[in-house]
Design a protein around this motif. Sequence first.
Motif, PDB file in Angstrom:
ATOM      1  N   LEU A   1     -12.744 -21.432 -19.161  1.00  0.00           N
ATOM      2  CA  LEU A   1     -12.912 -20.649 -17.935  1.00  0.00           C
ATOM      3  C   LEU A   1     -12.078 -19.368 -17.928  1.00  0.00           C
ATOM      4  O   LEU A   1     -12.578 -18.308 -17.540  1.00  0.00           O
ATOM      5  CB  LEU A   1     -12.570 -21.519 -16.723  1.00  0.00           C
ATOM      6  CG  LEU A   1     -12.810 -20.893 -15.341  1.00  0.00           C
ATOM      7  CD1 LEU A   1     -14.293 -20.583 -15.155  1.00  0.00           C
ATOM      8  CD2 LEU A   1     -12.323 -21.836 -14.240  1.00  0.00           C
ATOM      9  N   PRO A   2     -10.812 -19.386 -18.344  1.00  0.00           N
ATOM     10  CA  PRO A   2     -10.055 -18.123 -18.355  1.00  0.00           C
ATOM     11  C   PRO A   2     -10.660 -17.055 -19.252  1.00  0.00           C
ATOM     12  O   PRO A   2     -10.548 -15.856 -18.952  1.00  0.00           O
ATOM     13  CB  PRO A   2      -8.669 -18.555 -18.863  1.00  0.00           C
ATOM     14  CG  PRO A   2      -8.574 -19.995 -18.514  1.00  0.00           C
ATOM     15  CD  PRO A   2      -9.960 -20.533 -18.683  1.00  0.00           C
ATOM     16  N   LEU A   3     -11.303 -17.465 -20.357  1.00  0.00           N
ATOM     17  CA  LEU A   3     -11.916 -16.482 -21.251  1.00  0.00           C
ATOM     18  C   LEU A   3     -13.116 -15.794 -20.606  1.00  0.00           C
ATOM     19  O   LEU A   3     -13.524 -14.719 -21.061  1.00  0.00           O
ATOM     20  CB  LEU A   3     -12.350 -17.171 -22.551  1.00  0.00           C
ATOM     21  CG  LEU A   3     -11.241 -17.812 -23.376  1.00  0.00           C
ATOM     22  CD1 LEU A   3     -11.816 -18.437 -24.632  1.00  0.00           C
ATOM     23  CD2 LEU A   3     -10.171 -16.794 -23.729  1.00  0.00           C
ATOM     24  N   MET A   4     -13.686 -16.398 -19.579  1.00  0.00           N
ATOM     25  CA  MET A   4     -14.774 -15.768 -18.840  1.00  0.00           C
ATOM     26  C   MET A   4     -14.245 -14.934 -17.678  1.00  0.00           C
ATOM     27  O   MET A   4     -14.782 -13.865 -17.381  1.00  0.00           O
ATOM     28  CB  MET A   4     -15.739 -16.833 -18.319  1.00  0.00           C
ATOM     29  CG  MET A   4     -16.944 -16.294 -17.561  1.00  0.00           C
ATOM     30  SD  MET A   4     -18.138 -15.435 -18.608  1.00  0.00           S
ATOM     31  CE  MET A   4     -18.939 -16.851 -19.376  1.00  0.00           C
ATOM     32  N   ILE A   5     -13.181 -15.394 -17.047  1.00  0.00           N
ATOM     33  CA  ILE A   5     -12.661 -14.695 -15.867  1.00  0.00           C
ATOM     34  C   ILE A   5     -12.066 -13.347 -16.248  1.00  0.00           C
ATOM     35  O   ILE A   5     -12.306 -12.338 -15.565  1.00  0.00           O
ATOM     36  CB  ILE A   5     -11.613 -15.575 -15.153  1.00  0.00           C
ATOM     37  CG1 ILE A   5     -12.283 -16.797 -14.541  1.00  0.00           C
ATOM     38  CG2 ILE A   5     -10.885 -14.778 -14.083  1.00  0.00           C
ATOM     39  CD1 ILE A   5     -11.315 -17.747 -13.862  1.00  0.00           C
ATOM     40  N   LEU A   6     -11.305 -13.287 -17.309  1.00  0.00           N
ATOM     41  CA  LEU A   6     -10.574 -12.060 -17.643  1.00  0.00           C
ATOM     42  C   LEU A   6     -11.498 -10.878 -17.941  1.00  0.00           C
ATOM     43  O   LEU A   6     -11.279  -9.777 -17.415  1.00  0.00           O
ATOM     44  CB  LEU A   6      -9.621 -12.328 -18.808  1.00  0.00           C
ATOM     45  CG  LEU A   6      -8.491 -13.320 -18.505  1.00  0.00           C
ATOM     46  CD1 LEU A   6      -7.624 -13.548 -19.733  1.00  0.00           C
ATOM     47  CD2 LEU A   6      -7.644 -12.841 -17.340  1.00  0.00           C
ATOM     48  N   PRO A   7     -12.543 -11.012 -18.784  1.00  0.00           N
ATOM     49  CA  PRO A   7     -13.448  -9.865 -18.970  1.00  0.00           C
ATOM     50  C   PRO A   7     -14.194  -9.481 -17.695  1.00  0.00           C
ATOM     51  O   PRO A   7     -14.416  -8.292 -17.440  1.00  0.00           O
ATOM     52  CB  PRO A   7     -14.423 -10.353 -20.053  1.00  0.00           C
ATOM     53  CG  PRO A   7     -13.738 -11.476 -20.723  1.00  0.00           C
ATOM     54  CD  PRO A   7     -12.903 -12.121 -19.690  1.00  0.00           C
ATOM     55  N   LEU A   8     -14.590 -10.471 -16.897  1.00  0.00           N
ATOM     56  CA  LEU A   8     -15.263 -10.169 -15.635  1.00  0.00           C
ATOM     57  C   LEU A   8     -14.329  -9.421 -14.692  1.00  0.00           C
ATOM     58  O   LEU A   8     -14.737  -8.449 -14.032  1.00  0.00           O
ATOM     59  CB  LEU A   8     -15.744 -11.456 -14.970  1.00  0.00           C
ATOM     60  CG  LEU A   8     -16.943 -12.151 -15.617  1.00  0.00           C
ATOM     61  CD1 LEU A   8     -17.195 -13.491 -14.952  1.00  0.00           C
ATOM     62  CD2 LEU A   8     -18.183 -11.281 -15.527  1.00  0.00           C
TER      63      LEU A   8
END
Length: 319
Positions: free
Chosen positions: A200-207
């Motif tokens: 989940l953090p790998l998706m949140i940061l670019p978004l």
Amino acid sequence: MSTLSLTTSIVDATGRMLAKYTPREKINWGRLGVISVPSVWLFVFFFVPFLVVFKISFAESEIAIPPYSDLMNWDAEDTFLSIKLSLANYIFLFEDALYLDAYWSSVKIAGVATIITLIVAFPMAYLIARSEPNKRNLLLMLVVVPFWTSFLLRIYAWMGFLNKNGLINQGLMAIGIIDEPLIMMQTDFAVYIGIVYAYLPLMILPLYTALEKMDMTLIEAASDLGATPTQSFIKITLPLAVPGIIAGCMLVFIPAVGEFVIPSLLGGSDTLMIGRVLWDEFFQNRDWPMAAAVATVMLVMLLLPIMLVSDGQDKKEEA
């Protein structure tokens, strides 16, 4: 000054060309040094190991150390060098349904998990991007904090949540929603939960990076022109977040395809993923050439979509 070569002519008072000087293109050593560090890193720790694996995939399995045949044999007496490349591993890979099913199952589970992760991460990233500046660092830290603990420990914690006597079943039974424990462990549902939580953090940061740069005056202008919040989101917010969506989906999908720990601990015996197949081929069957062929095909399968998406993004930016 541009680094392109410039031609300088020296002309006398009569207009005759006395000399023609073409300076050499300047070398930007600083930029070259910055680029060389990651390039050398990728070459040493990615390209060279891939070449070793690729070489092993053309060998034959043997009971030896290492457990595969040599590709090149040198005959000192006859001064003869023979090269033997076997395509049997790749042919068997595409003929055996086990490997094809493992590829398809891995892509399906990784794709579904990536979509779920995107749905969960987008509101969180939007909330962080639109929060007060003094609160953003705290919220981002809360997103990154799970990375400070062991990955294996976090997956073991989910085993305690999802088993029959876990906190979820005990809580649902305590409030009377269910009468008997739900079977959540050793299922695809548990695998999805584990992948979504882990990445989940790998998706949140670019978004967050894409949404934080968005100009809010565009939303205000759309509202003044009569657009509803849903229309503003679909026509303004979502298109501007596309780079972050693509980057986040790649960061989640690529490692999820080859995931081994989560399916092994949370999934059942029927949860077939390519990471488990690689483990079995390397350490149980000791068929290193077959495992190398499986890994090579998986890498090519992942690189092609990445190259296509990257090329499409470059063309879009140029346009």
